[in-house]
Motif scaffolding. Structure first.
Motif, PDB file in Angstrom:
ATOM      1  N   GLY A   1       0.805  -1.214   0.000  1.00 49.16           N
ATOM      2  CA  GLY A   1       0.000   0.000   0.000  1.00 49.16           C
ATOM      3  C   GLY A   1       0.839   1.265   0.000  1.00 49.16           C
ATOM      4  O   GLY A   1       0.528   2.222   0.698  1.00 49.16           O
ATOM      5  N   GLY A   2       1.927   1.254  -0.766  1.00 51.33           N
ATOM      6  CA  GLY A   2       2.791   2.423  -0.873  1.00 51.33           C
ATOM      7  C   GLY A   2       3.734   2.611   0.295  1.00 51.33           C
ATOM      8  O   GLY A   2       4.440   3.613   0.392  1.00 51.33           O
ATOM      9  N   VAL A   3       3.768   1.642   1.233  1.00 48.72           N
ATOM     10  CA  VAL A   3       4.630   1.741   2.412  1.00 48.72           C
ATOM     11  C   VAL A   3       5.761   0.729   2.303  1.00 48.72           C
ATOM     12  O   VAL A   3       5.532  -0.440   2.016  1.00 48.72           O
ATOM     13  CB  VAL A   3       3.824   1.469   3.715  1.00 48.72           C
ATOM     14  N   VAL A   4       6.984   1.200   2.517  1.00 50.06           N
ATOM     15  CA  VAL A   4       8.144   0.296   2.491  1.00 50.06           C
ATOM     16  C   VAL A   4       8.517  -0.028   3.940  1.00 50.06           C
ATOM     17  O   VAL A   4       8.483   0.841   4.816  1.00 50.06           O
ATOM     18  CB  VAL A   4       9.332   0.913   1.702  1.00 50.06           C
ATOM     19  N   THR A   5       8.818  -1.308   4.202  1.00 51.83           N
ATOM     20  CA  THR A   5       9.118  -1.763   5.561  1.00 51.83           C
ATOM     21  C   THR A   5      10.515  -2.360   5.629  1.00 51.83           C
ATOM     22  O   THR A   5      10.903  -3.125   4.754  1.00 51.83           O
ATOM     23  CB  THR A   5       8.090  -2.840   5.995  1.00 51.83           C
ATOM     24  N   VAL A   6      11.248  -2.010   6.690  1.00 51.27           N
ATOM     25  CA  VAL A   6      12.585  -2.564   6.913  1.00 51.27           C
ATOM     26  C   VAL A   6      12.629  -3.111   8.329  1.00 51.27           C
ATOM     27  O   VAL A   6      12.150  -2.462   9.264  1.00 51.27           O
ATOM     28  CB  VAL A   6      13.665  -1.456   6.746  1.00 51.27           C
ATOM     29  N   ARG A   7      13.191  -4.313   8.503  1.00 53.02           N
ATOM     30  CA  ARG A   7      13.304  -4.909   9.839  1.00 53.02           C
ATOM     31  C   ARG A   7      14.752  -5.053  10.242  1.00 53.02           C
ATOM     32  O   ARG A   7      15.607  -5.288   9.406  1.00 53.02           O
ATOM     33  CB  ARG A   7      12.676  -6.299   9.841  1.00 53.02           C
ATOM     34  N   ALA A   8      15.018  -4.945  11.537  1.00 52.49           N
ATOM     35  CA  ALA A   8      16.368  -5.183  12.050  1.00 52.49           C
ATOM     36  C   ALA A   8      16.260  -5.854  13.405  1.00 52.49           C
ATOM     37  O   ALA A   8      15.537  -5.376  14.282  1.00 52.49           O
ATOM     38  CB  ALA A   8      17.135  -3.877  12.175  1.00 52.49           C
ATOM     39  N   SER A   9      16.956  -6.976  13.568  1.00 52.83           N
ATOM     40  CA  SER A   9      16.926  -7.640  14.870  1.00 52.83           C
ATOM     41  C   SER A   9      18.251  -8.319  15.190  1.00 52.83           C
ATOM     42  O   SER A   9      18.307  -9.194  16.030  1.00 52.83           O
ATOM     43  CB  SER A   9      15.796  -8.671  14.899  1.00 52.83           C
ATOM     44  N   GLU A  10      19.319  -7.910  14.495  1.00 51.34           N
ATOM     45  CA  GLU A  10      20.573  -8.623  14.739  1.00 51.34           C
ATOM     46  C   GLU A  10      21.314  -8.185  15.998  1.00 51.34           C
ATOM     47  O   GLU A  10      22.153  -8.907  16.495  1.00 51.34           O
ATOM     48  CB  GLU A  10      21.501  -8.624  13.520  1.00 51.34           C
ATOM     49  N   HIS A  11      20.993  -7.003  16.530  1.00 54.42           N
ATOM     50  CA  HIS A  11      21.677  -6.559  17.750  1.00 54.42           C
ATOM     51  C   HIS A  11      20.791  -6.819  18.964  1.00 54.42           C
ATOM     52  O   HIS A  11      19.585  -6.900  18.853  1.00 54.42           O
ATOM     53  CB  HIS A  11      21.987  -5.053  17.676  1.00 54.42           C
ATOM     54  N   ARG A  12      21.438  -6.892  20.132  1.00 58.87           N
ATOM     55  CA  ARG A  12      20.660  -7.101  21.349  1.00 58.87           C
ATOM     56  C   ARG A  12      20.014  -5.816  21.825  1.00 58.87           C
ATOM     57  O   ARG A  12      19.020  -5.839  22.520  1.00 58.87           O
ATOM     58  CB  ARG A  12      21.555  -7.671  22.436  1.00 58.87           C
ATOM     59  N   SER A  13      20.599  -4.674  21.457  1.00 58.69           N
ATOM     60  CA  SER A  13      20.014  -3.422  21.946  1.00 58.69           C
ATOM     61  C   SER A  13      19.073  -2.826  20.910  1.00 58.69           C
ATOM     62  O   SER A  13      19.358  -2.812  19.724  1.00 58.69           O
ATOM     63  CB  SER A  13      21.124  -2.425  22.297  1.00 58.69           C
ATOM     64  N   GLN A  14      17.930  -2.341  21.406  1.00 59.29           N
ATOM     65  CA  GLN A  14      16.932  -1.762  20.520  1.00 59.29           C
ATOM     66  C   GLN A  14      17.505  -0.557  19.781  1.00 59.29           C
ATOM     67  O   GLN A  14      17.255  -0.368  18.603  1.00 59.29           O
ATOM     68  CB  GLN A  14      15.713  -1.321  21.341  1.00 59.29           C
TER      69      GLN A  14
END
Length: 145
Positions: free
Chosen positions: A73-86
């Motif tokens: 819907g025209g929104v691009v999403t990126v995920r990151a979870s490789e580090h322990r700190s937010q």
């Protein structure tokens, strides 16, 4: 906690608009021991590419075209979870989004102009080829007793 190290440059003087970034935090899978079960360290960064005013119109069109497969819907999403700190995951996600947009908004490469191969180069190649085949023919064991 730490201050965000933004603004994240995309290209030239254009950078990610901090106000248009939508953050979501959830529990991350992976390393972290008992701590990981209580902290929301996975980061999901969403950016509304279709409605943004931060990008020049030409870039926006180009990005929408190139990222068509990744958009919801025209929104691009990126995920990151490789580090322990937010915080570090936030940094990673923002940098990743900036890189993605930089690539998607880049101008198309200049078309290649066909040029002729100089005759000398071609002749040299054929000469070397002939020489190589002679060398190899000399190695064949036909005329050995």
């Amino acid at each position: 906690m730490y201050g965000m190290s933004g603004p994240y440059p995309i290209r030239g003087s254009v950078s990610l608009p901090e106000a248009e970034l939508m953050w979501r935090f959830s529990r991350s899978s992976g390393p972290g021991g008992q701590h990981v079960n209580t902290s929301d360290s996975q980061v999901e960064l969403r950016f509304d590419l279709a409605r943004t005013e931060a990008l020049p119109e030409v870039w926006k069109r180009r990005a929408l075209e190139r990222l068509a497969g990744r958009l919801t819907g025209g929104v691009v999403t990126v995920r990151a979870s490789e580090h322990r700190s937010q915080w570090r995951n936030r940094e990673t996600a923002a940098v990743r989004l900036a890189a993605l947009l930089a690539e998607a908004t880049a101008p198309p490469p200049k078309p290649r102009r066909a040029t002729r191969i100089p005759r000398g180069i071609n002749e040299r190649r054929l000469r070397e080829k002939k020489q190589r085949s002679e060398t190899k023919r000399g190695r064949s064991a036909r005329d050995w007793g």
